[in-house]
Scaffold this motif. Structure first.
Motif, PDB file in Angstrom:
ATOM      1  N   ASN A  23       0.587  -1.421  -0.065  1.00  0.00           N
ATOM      2  CA  ASN A  23      -0.003  -0.043   0.052  1.00  0.00           C
ATOM      3  C   ASN A  23       0.874   1.162   0.157  1.00  0.00           C
ATOM      4  OD1 ASN A  23       0.947   0.256   2.867  1.00  0.00           O
ATOM      5  ND2 ASN A  23      -0.457  -1.140   3.403  1.00  0.00           N
ATOM      6  N   LYS A  44       1.076   3.700   2.237  1.00  0.00           N
ATOM      7  CA  LYS A  44       2.003   3.860   3.536  1.00  0.00           C
ATOM      8  C   LYS A  44       3.535   3.201   3.257  1.00  0.00           C
ATOM      9  CE  LYS A  44       1.935   2.714   8.214  1.00  0.00           C
ATOM     10  NZ  LYS A  44       1.085   1.906   9.641  1.00  0.00           N
ATOM     11  N   ILE A  48      -0.207   1.868  -7.557  1.00  0.00           N
ATOM     12  CA  ILE A  48      -0.786   1.741  -6.143  1.00  0.00           C
ATOM     13  C   ILE A  48      -1.607   2.931  -6.090  1.00  0.00           C
ATOM     14  CG2 ILE A  48      -0.656   1.830  -3.647  1.00  0.00           C
ATOM     15  CD1 ILE A  48       1.889   0.127  -4.020  1.00  0.00           C
ATOM     16  N   GLU A  63      -5.424   3.110  -5.408  1.00  0.00           N
ATOM     17  CA  GLU A  63      -6.265   3.444  -4.216  1.00  0.00           C
ATOM     18  C   GLU A  63      -6.741   4.817  -4.070  1.00  0.00           C
ATOM     19  OE1 GLU A  63      -3.292   3.080  -1.077  1.00  0.00           O
ATOM     20  OE2 GLU A  63      -3.103   0.805  -1.492  1.00  0.00           O
TER      21      GLU A  63
END
Length: 554
Positions: A289, A291, A331, A335
């Motif tokens: 992800n 992060k 990503i 997202e």
């Protein structure tokens, strides 16, 4: 425990082992067989031994006395560098202790790599001779099972380290190669007789403690002493050594002369190095992800400023940077969904910049991620423009796929840095991580078996290039679709492993079937899917293949 968190070595090893199917624990490592192209090995299999470890920044106190022993070898600057770089911790406890499931072992693998590099040519040849002696004479008996092989390569390396440091041999030179081997062999014989093999860094650690004792120790000593009594002539029992030394042993006036430049060519070394780099990158780095994207980018930023990076570490950092930037872009696309045109335009612009930056760090085939992103964002003409550039670069005769024209490679990039070679003359497989959907048409394959040990697809660069070309031309110039499809079909049908290796045959046939299906040739697609099922199931995409066959048949 005691209000603190600890990492269990046995649990850590168990989890690491679960990622690789058909692997077994082997000390702190997991071992198994990796299927590869038969050109590399007559059996088509390569044994692997992998250990996940933690880096420790300081030199361990039990090894503090080691640096005081280094008077003649290795040189002081190498000793200082080794001590400064610390050690590693590997997941295995002392089998005779009370904390075997929680303890971790100190590993000096990084230091040993530096020591091997610090060897002169003759010391390195002696180490190689000892390894051949171990493999082809000591451990070649079919009656000896893996568990009964008491001596290993690590003992051979340790013997060379001790002999070099004690200055037992005043002149390490190729003419003295057999004498150097004999001195190391006698040291190993002494260790077996005493049942003590002292670790090079922590001598009080006896590396024979758990295996070389009792009856097993006695039988090993009898066998080694029998070889000692025969003298160097026992080396004639090694097929690899025999042809090199038979004339020397029969004529003491001759000596062994070696040319280290003939051991391995620059091109062969580069192929091994850069192939290892690609594999390491693929196995090690999957980002789940955003992060983690930010975390990895922050780590890379910190490492970039380190003055202590070796040339190989710089190369590895380039590969990591490339992979992080590529995954981050897709990503973000997965997202986030931006409704406002201005913000979406800005996000797309930043993503394109990141992919172009990644291509500058990576190899030629890394440009393919730019084409994938353009296709995913419906910019088909831009994607085709990039594809033409990639195609021109990939078809250069000096580019390393799995085979390369060594003369043209040397002429094009010989003597240049590894970073330059990677950017200008290397084409690796395209890695599609299953949690990131770069190409919509391949989602069923990425979702086919999410619990398997591989978390990604390896797609040969030319296969993906032709696939993207076909998918893009469907939207902008249908007349050119068939030409691209013919190119892909010729590649998959006729290639002898140069561009579509054995382990990628399942996904290559699958992609050909997908392209035939989207262009309306259902019978050809059905044949390709069935061919995919007949290949070695490396990518475990059978579920997706059977689903496509069912849909195509109806």
């Amino acid at each position: 425990m005691n209000n603190k968190y600890y990492i269990s070595s046995s649990e850590y090893r168990k989890i690491w082992c679960s990622y690789l199917s058909d692997s077994v624990p082997h000390g702190p490592c997991v071992s198994g067989v990796y299927f590869w192209e038969k050109e590399y090995d007559s059996s088509g299999e390569i044994e692997y031994d992998l250990a996940k470890c933690f880096a420790c920044d300081f030199w361990p106190p039990p090894a503090a006395s080691w640096k005081d022993r280094c008077h003649l070898w290795p040189k002081s600057h190498i000793v200082s560098e080794i001590v400064k770089n610390g050690c590693h911790l590997v997941a295995i406890g002392h089998t005779s202790g009370h904390h075997v499931h929680n303890e971790w072992r100190i590993s000096f693998s990084l230091a040993e790599h530096k020591l091997v590099r610090a060897m002169n040519h003759c010391q390195f040849l002696t180490y190689g001779l000892l390894k051949l002696f171990l493999k082809e004479i000591i451990n070649n008996d079919n009656a000896i099972s893996t568990g009964d092989k008491l001596l290993c390569s690590y003992h051979m390396k340790t013997a060379v380290f001790w002999v070099a440091q004690r200055n037992t041999i005043p002149h390490w030179c190729p003419q003295n190669l057999l004498e150097c081997f004999w001195v190391c062999f006698k040291l190993i014989l002494k260790w077996v007789y005493e049942g003590v093999c002292p670790n090079f860094f922590i001598p009080q650690n006896n590396m024979f403690l758990s295996k070389v004792h009792g009856e097993a120790q006695l039988q090993l000593f009898i066998r080694l002493y029998g070889l000692y009594e025969k003298g160097l002539a026992f080396l004639l029992n090694s097929p690899s050594i025999r042809s090199c030394i038979i004339n020397v042993l029969h004529n003491p006036h001759l000596s062994i002369c070696t040319d280290e430049h003939t051991l391995i060519s620059e091109t062969e070394f580069d192929i091994q190095l850069l192939g290892e780099l690609d594999t390491h990158d693929a196995i090690s780095l999957y980002i789940p992800n955003l992060k983690y994207c930010m975390k990895f980018l922050h780590i890379i930023e910190q490492m970039m400023g380190s003055p202590r990076l070796t040339q190989y570490q710089v190369l590895m950092l380039q590969k990591f940077t490339t992979s992080v930037l590529q995954q981050t872009v897709f990503i973000i696309d997965r997202e986030t969904y931006i409704h406002k045109n201005k913000l979406r335009y800005r996000a797309n612009k930043i993503s394109c910049y990141m992919l172009k930056l990644a291509a500058k760090f990576g190899c030629i085939s890394d440009m393919m991620y730019i084409a994938m992103y353009y296709y995913k964002t419906l910019r088909f003409m831009e994607a085709l423009s990039i594809i033409e550039i990639i195609k021109a670069k990939l078809t250069q005769p000096y580019v390393i796929h799995r085979y390369v024209d060594t003369e043209l490679y040397t002429e094009a990039v010989g003597g240049q840095s590894w970073s330059t070679k990677m950017r200008q003359a290397v084409a690796g497989d395209i890695i599609l991580y299953n949690g990131i959907h770069n190409i919509t048409e391949l989602i069923p394959e990425q979702q086919s078996a999410p619990q398997r040990h591989w978390n990604y697809l390896f797609v040969p660069p030319f296969v993906l290039l032709y696939m993207l070309e076909i998918l893009c031309y469907r939207h902008v110039d249908t007349r050119r679709v068939q030409t691209a499809l013919d190119d892909l079909q010729t590649l998959v049908h006729d290639d002898q492993g140069q561009f579509t290796p054995l382990l990628s045959r399942d996904i290559s046939w699958q992609i050909l079937g997908i392209c035939q299906q989207v262009t309306g040739n259902l019978q050809a697609a059905l044949d390709s899917y069935q061919q995919s099922l007949r290949q070695r199931p490396f990518h475990k995409i059978q579920t997706a293949t059977e689903m496509r066959i069912q849909r195509t048949s109806h």
